[in-house]
Design a protein around this motif. Structure first.
Motif: not given
Length: 222
Positions: A203-204, A177, A200, A18, A14-15, A196-197
């Motif tokens: 958030v971005i 993502l 994220l 991202t 996931m990191i 979760v994707c």
């Protein structure tokens, strides 16, 4: 995240996804800003009443901008496969998505640039002309500084659109993502990965919007 609906969410992967999204977004925003600014200036300067008023040039530029704005991004990616392969040596991965992202985003931003320039007080431009300022001086000392807050707001809006484009590009193997959500979430019916994707990406978007608004406000106060 090892229980329940998040059991299959791998943090390291996931990191990585991202980072790929941030890479694609950052580079494409920079490229879009440069190319879109050039196209927007050309539209404005060659348009009616512009410093370089030129109807044929304006028509050609406007037509190119309108054509590429009209093409859905997923189709644009497919159309650019030969060009991307020639330029990048591959049609997969984050780097391969950059040509389509920039070419897809620049026409959109070019129109925002044109609108921002048209909002500048004509009196300021006429005053610069009356003092014998060269065209280059008017562009770099009058047009761009006067429109900078609007230009930053415009690139912020464009950046958020590009974040969405990266997710679309991920569906055909660009990474990021979008790729992770589609291949590891949707195709495996794993809603936790998709959620979760999505969070994220949101958030971005908020981060880019915050930075853009902050810069625009600071420029507007000068």
């Amino acid at each position: 995240m090892n229980k329940g609906m998040f059991a299959n969410v791998e943090m390291q992967e996931m990191i990585t996804a991202t980072k790929e999204t941030l890479f694609m977004t950052s580079i494409s925003v920079a490229g879009t800003f440069i190319l879109g600014l050039l196209l927007g200036l050309l539209l404005y300067l060659s348009g009616p009443g512009g410093l370089w008023q030129n109807k044929p040039l304006n028509w050609v530029t406007a037509s190119l901008v309108n054509v590429f704005r009209a093409i859905p991004f997923i189709i644009l990616i497919l159309l650019l496969f030969p060009f991307t392969d020639f330029l990048m040596g591959t049609i997969r991965g984050p780097k391969a998505a950059l040509p389509a992202l920039i070419i897809g985003g620049a026409p959109f931003y070019a129109r925002l640039v044109e609108i921002a320039l048209k909002e500048i007080d004509k009196g300021v431009i006429e005053a610069a002309k009356s003092m014998g300022a060269k065209y280059s001086t008017i562009v770099f000392k009058v047009l761009l500084p006067e429109s900078m807050p609007a230009l930053i707001s415009g690139i912020t809006v464009t950046a958020i659109a590009l974040i969405g484009y990266t997710a679309v590009a991920g569906v055909i193997g660009a990474g990021g993502l979008g790729d992770f959500a589609y291949f590891y979430g949707f195709q495996r019916s794993d809603f936790g990965v998709v959620l979760v994707c999505t969070l994220l990406i949101v958030v971005i978007v908020f981060v880019f919007q915050f930075i853009g608004d902050m810069i625009s406000r600071k420029l507007d106060k000068r």
